[in-house]
Design a protein around this motif. Structure first.
Motif, PDB file in Angstrom:
ATOM      1  N   ASP A  41       1.288  -1.641  -0.252  1.00 41.08           N
ATOM      2  CA  ASP A  41       0.444  -0.018   0.158  1.00 41.08           C
ATOM      3  C   ASP A  41       1.061   0.516  -0.633  1.00 41.08           C
ATOM      4  O   ASP A  41       1.902   1.616   0.974  1.00 41.08           O
ATOM      5  CB  ASP A  41      -1.372  -0.074   0.749  1.00 41.08           C
ATOM      6  N   ARG A  43      -0.323   4.203  -0.167  1.00 39.33           N
ATOM      7  CA  ARG A  43      -0.994   5.377   0.755  1.00 39.33           C
ATOM      8  C   ARG A  43       0.353   6.447   1.531  1.00 39.33           C
ATOM      9  O   ARG A  43       0.189   7.999   1.186  1.00 39.33           O
ATOM     10  CB  ARG A  43      -1.813   5.118   1.504  1.00 39.33           C
ATOM     11  N   LYS A  44       1.446   5.873   2.099  1.00 43.09           N
ATOM     12  CA  LYS A  44       2.093   6.286   2.803  1.00 43.09           C
ATOM     13  C   LYS A  44       2.449   6.300   2.998  1.00 43.09           C
ATOM     14  O   LYS A  44       3.886   6.666   3.053  1.00 43.09           O
ATOM     15  CB  LYS A  44       1.270   5.955   4.486  1.00 43.09           C
ATOM     16  N   ILE A  45       3.345   6.662   1.632  1.00 37.59           N
ATOM     17  CA  ILE A  45       5.024   6.417   1.120  1.00 37.59           C
ATOM     18  C   ILE A  45       6.244   7.837   1.382  1.00 37.59           C
ATOM     19  O   ILE A  45       7.122   7.914   2.051  1.00 37.59           O
ATOM     20  CB  ILE A  45       5.922   6.226  -0.641  1.00 37.59           C
ATOM     21  N   ASP A  46       5.210   9.447   1.869  1.00 40.27           N
ATOM     22  CA  ASP A  46       6.030  10.013   2.030  1.00 40.27           C
ATOM     23  C   ASP A  46       5.803  10.253   3.628  1.00 40.27           C
ATOM     24  O   ASP A  46       5.988  11.648   3.729  1.00 40.27           O
ATOM     25  CB  ASP A  46       5.046  11.542   1.222  1.00 40.27           C
ATOM     26  N   GLY A  47       5.641   9.841   4.126  1.00 38.85           N
ATOM     27  CA  GLY A  47       5.162   9.609   5.740  1.00 38.85           C
ATOM     28  C   GLY A  47       6.597   8.604   6.587  1.00 38.85           C
ATOM     29  O   GLY A  47       7.602   8.336   6.276  1.00 38.85           O
ATOM     30  N   ASP A  49       5.898   6.009   7.358  1.00 41.79           N
ATOM     31  CA  ASP A  49       5.776   4.831   6.833  1.00 41.79           C
ATOM     32  C   ASP A  49       6.860   4.423   5.870  1.00 41.79           C
ATOM     33  O   ASP A  49       6.468   3.276   5.490  1.00 41.79           O
ATOM     34  CB  ASP A  49       4.770   4.221   7.281  1.00 41.79           C
ATOM     35  N   ARG A  50       7.512   5.635   5.503  1.00 39.93           N
ATOM     36  CA  ARG A  50       8.212   5.311   4.251  1.00 39.93           C
ATOM     37  C   ARG A  50       9.689   3.957   4.125  1.00 39.93           C
ATOM     38  O   ARG A  50       9.829   2.819   3.797  1.00 39.93           O
ATOM     39  CB  ARG A  50       9.051   5.697   3.585  1.00 39.93           C
ATOM     40  N   ASP A  52       8.986   1.039   6.281  1.00 46.84           N
ATOM     41  CA  ASP A  52       8.765  -0.365   6.222  1.00 46.84           C
ATOM     42  C   ASP A  52       7.846  -0.301   5.029  1.00 46.84           C
ATOM     43  O   ASP A  52       8.313  -1.468   4.558  1.00 46.84           O
ATOM     44  CB  ASP A  52       6.865   0.375   7.510  1.00 46.84           C
ATOM     45  N   ILE A  53       7.779   0.628   3.801  1.00 48.25           N
ATOM     46  CA  ILE A  53       7.277   0.034   2.924  1.00 48.25           C
ATOM     47  C   ILE A  53       7.453  -0.245   2.010  1.00 48.25           C
ATOM     48  O   ILE A  53       7.910  -1.082   0.877  1.00 48.25           O
ATOM     49  CB  ILE A  53       6.507   1.696   2.212  1.00 48.25           C
ATOM     50  N   ASN A  71      -3.206   1.300  -4.447  1.00 42.29           N
ATOM     51  CA  ASN A  71      -3.345   3.213  -3.697  1.00 42.29           C
ATOM     52  C   ASN A  71      -1.485   3.839  -4.294  1.00 42.29           C
ATOM     53  O   ASN A  71      -1.260   4.459  -3.735  1.00 42.29           O
ATOM     54  CB  ASN A  71      -3.417   3.614  -2.233  1.00 42.29           C
TER      55      ASN A  71
END
Length: 337
Positions: A41, A43-47, A49-50, A52-53, A71
């Motif tokens: 997902d 959706r949160k790559i700019d936060g 959580d990046r 972890d992604i 997303n």
């Protein structure tokens, strides 16, 4: 073109030239979709959580050699429109499609059936394919179909957005394996293809294949599956189904990523089976290096303790790939140190 299966009005039995030898048939055993294939997902790559992604992508690339992405930033309206115009293209009259029929690998836009070696192959694959170059758009768009209405406008926008998406994935991979930002830009990803497979309902899916088992020789691929199952990947010696998730893209690292990562990333062996009741259309987008760029394991910790592969040009690699019947391991052995 009578040879195009999309021109056949009805098929009651499988033509003999599409019946594979027993050891190459998918068989009657139904392979269910796997629940284990990673879903990433974005959706949160700019936060926060990046990181972890990034790790999810690297782990998926190592363990499966493919993953699904949700997303991803490409609008559902655009993906639906693109699928719509491509399905319309394959439903068009035979005389219209005949204008694009070609077995020339260098053609900017080509329509063919089975493989580019249709006339000489012993067994045919149950598919028609439309492939065209799409980067930069202005160099190729005049060779694309003008119909269906809005084809060029819709597919051009899709090509641009899918390229942006793939570069997002490549930048995340750079983060994960310690490469500098922009490593895959320029000549490393110069050539972009949109490749659309269309499979009409097959009278006996147990006897034939929509595509052979293979690894992608390129840098990276993405696939929009539509709503009909058919893609299967080889995992631990067993075939698993890749479920078509609404709005998702399947991402497959190509063999060039395997080499550049010094063997740390995998590229999934995959194939396509047919469906007895429904047509299946899928949209692939491939990023390929330019023919003459030097490809080798990247410098730095990723190549520790020593590089596994020697350097080569993509032209040299692709020649070896086709010369080895598109078999990945045999091809890679040609470049091992």
């Amino acid at each position: 073109m009578v040879v195009l299966i999309s021109n056949w009005s009805s098929v009651q039995s499988l033509p003999e030239s599409y019946v594979f030898p027993p050891d190459r048939r998918p068989g009657t055993h139904e392979i269910p979709a796997s629940n284990d294939i990673p879903i990433i997902d974005l959706r949160k790559i700019d936060g926060p959580d990046r990181s972890d992604i990034v790790q999810q992508i690297i782990t998926a690339s190592q363990d499966f050699g493919l993953f699904q992405v949700i997303n991803h930033g490409v609008s559902r309206d655009l993906t639906d429109q693109t699928m719509g115009v491509l399905r319309e293209f394959f439903a068009a009259p035979a005389e219209f499609k005949a204008r694009f029929y070609s077995n020339d690998l260098n053609s900017s836009c080509r329509l063919y059936t089975s493989t580019l070696n249709y006339e000489n192959e012993e067994f045919h694959y149950w598919r028609d394919n439309l492939t065209h170059r799409c980067h930069p758009i202005e160099d190729h768009i005049d060779h694309w179909p003008e119909n269906p209405l809005h084809y060029r406008k819709v597919v051009a926008e899709y090509s641009i957005e899918s390229r942006k998406f793939l570069f997002t994935i490549l930048e995340l991979i750079c983060d994960g394996i310690g490469l500098e930002t922009g490593y895959f830009e320029g000549e490393m990803s110069k050539n972009q293809l949109v490749s659309v497979n269309h499979h009409i309902p097959c009278p006996d899916p147990s006897l034939t294949l929509g595509m052979p088992e293979h690894c992608d020789p390129n840098l990276i691929s993405m696939l929009q599956q539509g709503d009909v199952c058919g893609l299967q990947a080889l995992k631990d010696g067993q075939w698993i189904g890749v479920e078509p998730l609404p709005g998702a893209f399947v991402v497959i690292p190509g063999l060039q990523l395997r080499v550049i990562s010094n063997g740390k990333l995998a590229s999934a062996v995959h194939r396509v089976v047919t469906d007895s009741k429904r047509s299946r259309t899928t949209i692939g987008t491939f990023l390929n290096p330019s023919n003459d760029i030097l490809i080798r394991p990247a410098d730095g910790p990723i190549s520790s303790p020593a590089p596994v592969y020697r350097g080569y040009t993509y032209k040299e690699f692709f020649s070896a790939f086709t010369g080895n019947n598109c078999e990945a391991e045999s091809t890679l052995r040609c470049f091992k140190l």
